[in-house]
Design a protein around this motif. Structure first.
Motif, PDB file in Angstrom:
ATOM      1  N   GLY A   1      12.765  32.980 -15.341  1.00 49.24           N
ATOM      2  CA  GLY A   1      12.566  31.532 -15.276  1.00 49.24           C
ATOM      3  C   GLY A   1      11.958  31.099 -13.963  1.00 49.24           C
ATOM      4  N   VAL A   2      12.479  31.640 -12.857  1.00 48.89           N
ATOM      5  CA  VAL A   2      11.945  31.276 -11.537  1.00 48.89           C
ATOM      6  C   VAL A   2      10.492  31.732 -11.423  1.00 48.89           C
TER       7      VAL A   2
ATOM      8  N   VAL B   1      18.316  38.622 -15.616  1.00 53.40           N
ATOM      9  CA  VAL B   1      16.904  38.715 -16.038  1.00 53.40           C
ATOM     10  C   VAL B   1      16.362  37.327 -16.367  1.00 53.40           C
ATOM     11  N   ALA B   2      17.184  36.494 -17.016  1.00 55.45           N
ATOM     12  CA  ALA B   2      16.729  35.147 -17.394  1.00 55.45           C
ATOM     13  C   ALA B   2      16.369  34.337 -16.159  1.00 55.45           C
TER      14      ALA B   2
ATOM     15  N   VAL C   1      11.072  23.837 -16.061  1.00 64.97           N
ATOM     16  CA  VAL C   1      11.774  24.184 -17.307  1.00 64.97           C
ATOM     17  C   VAL C   1      12.178  25.669 -17.360  1.00 64.97           C
ATOM     18  N   GLY C   2      11.430  26.521 -16.686  1.00 62.24           N
ATOM     19  CA  GLY C   2      11.778  27.959 -16.700  1.00 62.24           C
ATOM     20  C   GLY C   2      13.116  28.199 -16.028  1.00 62.24           C
ATOM     21  N   ALA C   3      13.222  27.744 -14.770  1.00 62.32           N
ATOM     22  CA  ALA C   3      14.459  27.993 -14.010  1.00 62.32           C
ATOM     23  C   ALA C   3      15.628  27.209 -14.597  1.00 62.32           C
ATOM     24  N   HIS C   4      15.388  25.968 -14.998  1.00 58.55           N
ATOM     25  CA  HIS C   4      16.498  25.134 -15.478  1.00 58.55           C
ATOM     26  C   HIS C   4      17.075  25.673 -16.804  1.00 58.55           C
TER      27      HIS C   4
END
Lengths: 291, 433
Positions: free
Chosen positions: B74-75, B69-70, B363-366
Motif C-alpha cells: 500500500g505504501v 505485505v499489505a 488509498v493504498g496505505a489507508h
C-alpha cells in the motif's frame, strides 16, 4: 420428549409462581424424559416430560408443577399439584393432601381417590363479538384522533418532521423501522427470560407501542393535509381516525393486506426514530454531498 | 443511486465499472471466508496431520505476514502513484489471481508441514498485495454516493454464495470450485490488464480518469484524512474491536457442535439458504444505513448486534446448564441469524469505510492499514487469545460471556464517546457565543 421451545415459557411461568410463593427456585428439580418413580421431593418437583409416578404405599411431601408429560399418583402426596399442561392421574389408591389446581392439560381423579381441594381454572375462549371489536376500533380511532388534533394544534412541527421523513425518505425510514423493531422485540423477549428484567422488558414494549401509535398520528397528519378545510388540527384528527380504520381494514385482506400493514408500521416507526420523535428534520448523511 | 442515472443515460462504461468492482471484491471475499478460513483448517488437520492448535498458529502467522505485505504494498502504491493508476492496480491483481490460482490448485496435494508453511508464506504475499490493489479500485470504479450500496451488494453476493455452496468444508471441494472460477477470472483480468486488446483498452480508458471526480472519499471532504490523525486511527480501533469480537466468539462457536449443527454446519440445505438470505438482507440494511447515517451509528449497531447475539448464545448455554433436558435442542436459529446480520453489517462497513477515509493519493496505505490491521491483525490476536483460553480450559459459557462483555463495553464506550464529543462541542459553542 416435549418440544423445548414449547416448554421454556411454561418453565418461566413456574419460576415466576415459585418466586411469588417464596420457594427457592435453585432447588427446583425438573424431569424432562423417561419413567421415574419418586419417593422424596427435595424442594420442588417440576414434571416437564416423561412419566413420574408416586408409587403405591409411598408418602411423598412437596409441591409438584406439571408443565408436560405425565404425573401418576398411586400413593400419597402431601402437597399441592399445579397443572399447566400435560396429564395428571390420581388412581383409586392415590391421594393428594393439598390442592390439585388444573389450569390446562388433562386431569383425572379415579373414584376412591382422595384430593384435598380440586380446582379448575376456567379458560374460556371467547369469540370476539362485533360490538366489542368495533368498539375497540372506535376507541383507538378516537384516542389517536385526539392525540393528532392536540399535536397538530400545539406542536405541528413534530408531526411535519415525521411526515416529511415518511414521504421523502421512505426507504431509510422503512429499513430503520423494520430493523429496529425486529431487534428490539427480540431483545425485550430475551430480557423477560432473565426474570429480573421483566419490568424493563414491559417498559420497552410499552414505549414501542406508544411509538407505533405516534407513527399512526403522523400518518393521520399526512392524510389530514390532503383533506379539505382550514383547521389543520381537525384535519389531522380526522386523518388519524381514517388511518386507524384503513389499517384495520387492511389487516382483513390476507397476505397482501398484512404485508402492506407491516410496511406502513415499519416506515412510520422508522420515521419517528430517525427524526428523534419529530424534534429534528431527517437529513441523510450524503444529502448535500458535492457532485 | 448514481448507477440508475448512468443506466438511464445509457452510460455503460461506468455501469460496467460497478459490475467489475462487485465481481472482483465479492470473489476475493468469498475466497477468503471459504478457502482461507475453512479450507486451510481442513487441509492442515486432515491431510497434513497437524492438530487444530498447530493450524491456528500457522493461521495467525498468515494474518501477520499478510498485514506486513499489505502495508508495504500500500505504501509503495501511494509513493509511486500506482494508487491513482487503474491499469497498474489491475496488473497487480492479475498477478495476485494468477498466483492464487496456482496455490489453490496445488493445495490439496500438500502432505507435509514444511510444504504447508511454504504455502502459507506464498498465500500471505498474494493476499497482502491483493488488499490495497483490490480495495484501491473503489476510487476508480465507485462514486462516493453509491459506496454503501455497492459495498452492500458485494457483501450480499459473497456471503450468500459462501453459505449456500459448497456445504462440504473440505479443501478438495473448495479448491475445485475456486479453480473453476479463478481460471476464467484470471484470463479475463489478464486480457483487461494486458493493454493490448482494443475493446478492453477503450473500457479502461473510460474508467481510468473517474478517480479525478470520484476519488476523494466521503470523510475526506473538505480536508483529506491524514494517516497520522485520530480521524483515521479512531475507525481503525473500532473496526479492530469489531473483527476481534467476531473472531473470538466465532472461533469457539464453530467448535461447539450444539451451536453450529442447526446453522453453519447443518446438513440441511434450507438452513444454509436461510443464513444466506439473512446475510443479503443484513447487507442491504447496512448499505442503506451507511449512505444515510454517520459511520459511528453503524459501528454502534454492529457492537449492539454482537452484544445481542452473544446474549442469545449465553442465554442458551445457561438454560442448557440449568435444564440439561433442554440442551439436546441446540441453539435457536435466531442466534445465527442475528450473528449473520452483524457480520453483514460490519463487512459492508469494511468495504466502504477505508476508501471513504482516503483519496487517490492515500488509498493504498489507508486500505492496507485499515483492512490489514483491523482485519488480519485482529484475527491473529483473537486466535492467540482463543488458544490461550483453550489451554486454560475456559468453559464455553465463560468464553462467550467475555466476548459478550467486550461487545457491550465497546457499544457503551462508543455511545458515551459520541455523546461526550457532542457535549464538548455544544459547550464550546455556548462559551464562544
Amino acid at each position: 420428549m416435549t418440544d423445548p421451545v414449547e416448554l421454556l415459557p411454561l418453565l418461566v411461568v413456574v419460576v415466576l409462581l415459585l418466586s411469588l410463593s417464596g420457594e427457592r427456585v435453585e432447588q427446583m428439580e425438573v424431569v424432562f424424559e423417561g419413567d421415574r418413580e419418586i419417593t422424596e421431593i427435595d424442594d420442588v418437583l417440576v414434571v416437564g416430560g416423561g412419566t413420574v409416578t408416586v408409587p403405591a404405599n409411598e408418602n411423598v411431601s412437596g409441591p409438584v408443577y406439571v408443565v408436560g408429560g405425565d404425573l401418576r399418583i398411586r400413593g400419597r402426596l402431601d402437597g399441592d399439584v399445579d397443572q399447566l399442561a400435560g396429564n395428571v392421574t390420581v388412581v383409586g389408591t392415590g391421594a393428594v393432601a393439598g390442592e390439585l389446581r388444573t389450569i390446562a392439560g388433562n386431569a383425572s381423579v379415579a373414584p376412591g381417590a382422595t384430593v384435598g381441594t380440586r380446582t379448575t381454572v376456567p379458560i374460556v375462549q371467547q369469540e370476539p363479538s362485533p360490538a366489542r371489536e368495533y368498539g375497540f376500533l372506535a376507541l383507538r380511532a378516537l384516542v389517536l384522533a385526539l392525540a393528532a388534533g392536540l399535536l397538530a394544534r400545539r406542536e405541528p412541527a413534530l408531526l411535519r418532521n415525521v411526515g416529511d421523513s415518511v414521504v421523502h425518505h421512505p426507504v431509510v425510514s422503512g429499513v430503520v423501522g423494520a430493523f429496529t423493531g425486529a431487534t428490539a422485540l427480540a431483545l425485550f423477549v430475551f430480557m423477560a427470560f432473565t426474570l429480573v428484567l421483566i419490568p424493563v422488558s414491559l417498559f420497552g414494549l410499552a414505549v414501542g407501542l406508544l411509538t407505533v401509535a405516534y407513527a399512526y398520528v403522523a400518518y393521520g397528519y399526512l392524510v389530514g393535509r390532503a383533506l379539505p378545510g382550514d383547521r389543520p388540527d381537525l384535519a389531522a384528527a380526522a386523518g388519524a381516525a381514517l388511518v386507524v380504520v384503513a389499517v384495520d381494514l387492511l389487516g382483513r385482506v390476507p397476505l397482501v393486506g398484512t404485508a402492506v400493514q407491516f410496511v406502513l408500521v415499519a416506515t412510520g416507526l422508522g420515521a419517528v426514530l430517525v427524526t428523534y420523535y419529530g424534534f429534528r428534520e431527517f437529513e441523510p448523511a450524503l444529502a448535500d454531498f458535492p457532485e | 443511486m448514481r448507477l440508475f442515472g448512468f443506466l438511464r443515460e445509457r452510460r455503460w462504461t461506468p455501469a460496467v465499472g460497478y459490475g467489475l468492482f462487485v465481481a472482483l471484491l465479492a470473489a476475493g471475499y468469498y475466497y477468503n471466508v471459504t478457502f482461507v478460513q475453512l479450507g486451510l483448517l481442513d487441509l492442515g488437520t486432515r491431510l497434513v496431520g497437524m492438530t487444530e492448535t498447530q493450524v491456528s498458529v500457522w493461521m495467525a502467522a498468515l494474518a501477520l505476514l499478510t498485514f506486513g505485505v499489505a502495508v508495504a504494498t500500500g505504501v509503495t502504491m501511494d509513493r509511486r502513484g500506482w494508487s491513482a493508476d487503474l491499469l497498474v492496480k489491475l496488473r497487480l491483481l492479475f498477478g495476485v489471481v494468477a498466483l492464487q490460482t496456482v496455490l489453490t490448485a496445488g493445495a490439496p496435494a500438500i502432505r507435509t508441514v514444511p510444504a504447508f508453511g511454504a504455502w502459507i508464506v506464498a498465500a500471505s504475499v498474494a493476499l497482502g498485495v491483493g488488499i490495497p490493489a483490490s480495495f484501491g479500485l473503489t476510487v476508480d470504479l465507485v462514486p462516493v454516493e453509491d459506496r454503501g450500496y455497492v459495498a452492500a451488494a458485494t457483501t450480499a453476493l459473497a456471503y450468500f454464495a459462501a453459505n449456500v455452496y459448497p456445504l462440504d468444508w473440505s479443501i478438495e471441494s473448495f479448491a475445485a470450485i475456486m479453480v473453476a472460477a479463478m481460471v476464467p477470472g484470471a484470463l479475463a483480468l489478464g486480457v483487461l490488464a494486458s493493454g493490448r486488446v482494443g475493446p478492453a483498452n477503450r473500457l479502461l480508458a473510460g474508467l481510468a480518469d473517474q478517480h479525478e471526480e470520484w476519488g476523494v472519499g466521503r470523510f475526506c471532504r473538505p480536508r483529506p484524512v491524514r494517516t497520522r490523525s485520530v480521524a483515521f486511527w479512531g475507525p481503525v480501533a473500532l473496526m479492530f474491536g469489531v473483527f476481534f469480537v467476531d473472531s473470538l466468539g466465532f472461533l469457539r462457536i464453530v467448535e461447539t457442535p450444539a451451536l453450529v449443527r442447526g446453522a453453519w454446519r447443518s446438513p440441511d440445505f434450507a438452513d444454509h439458504l436461510f443464513l444466506g438470505v439473512v446475510h443479503v438482507l443484513g447487507a442491504l440494511v447496512a448499505g442503506v444505513l451507511y449512505a444515510n447515517f454517520d459511520r459511528n451509528w453503524l459501528f454502534a449497531w454492529v457492537f449492539g448486534l454482537f452484544s445481542l447475539t452473544h446474549l442469545f448464545y449465553t442465554t442458551d448455554v445457561r438454560v442448557a446448564a440449568w435444564f440439561p433436558g433442554l440442551a439436546s435442542g441446540g441453539a435457536s436459529p435466531l442466534n445465527s441469524a442475528v450473528y449473520a446480520v452483524a457480520v453483514s453489517f460490519y463487512t459492508t462497513l469494511n468495504f466502504a469505510l477505508w476508501p471513504d477515509l482516503s483519496t487517490p493519493d492515500t488509498v493504498g496505505a489507508h486500505t492496507a492499514l485499515g483492512v490489514g490491521l483491523a482485519g488480519w491483525v485482529a484475527t491473529f490476536l483473537s486466535t492467540a487469545v482463543a488458544l490461550y483460553f483453550e489451554a486454560a480450559e475456559v468453559t464455553l459459557l465463560s468464553h462467550l460471556n467475555l466476548v459478550n462483555a467486550l461487545a457491550l463495553l465497546l457499544f457503551a464506550g462508543l455511545v458515551a464517546a459520541v455523546y461526550l464529543r457532542r457535549l464538548v462541542a455544544a459547550a464550546r459553542e455556548a462559551s464562544a457565543g
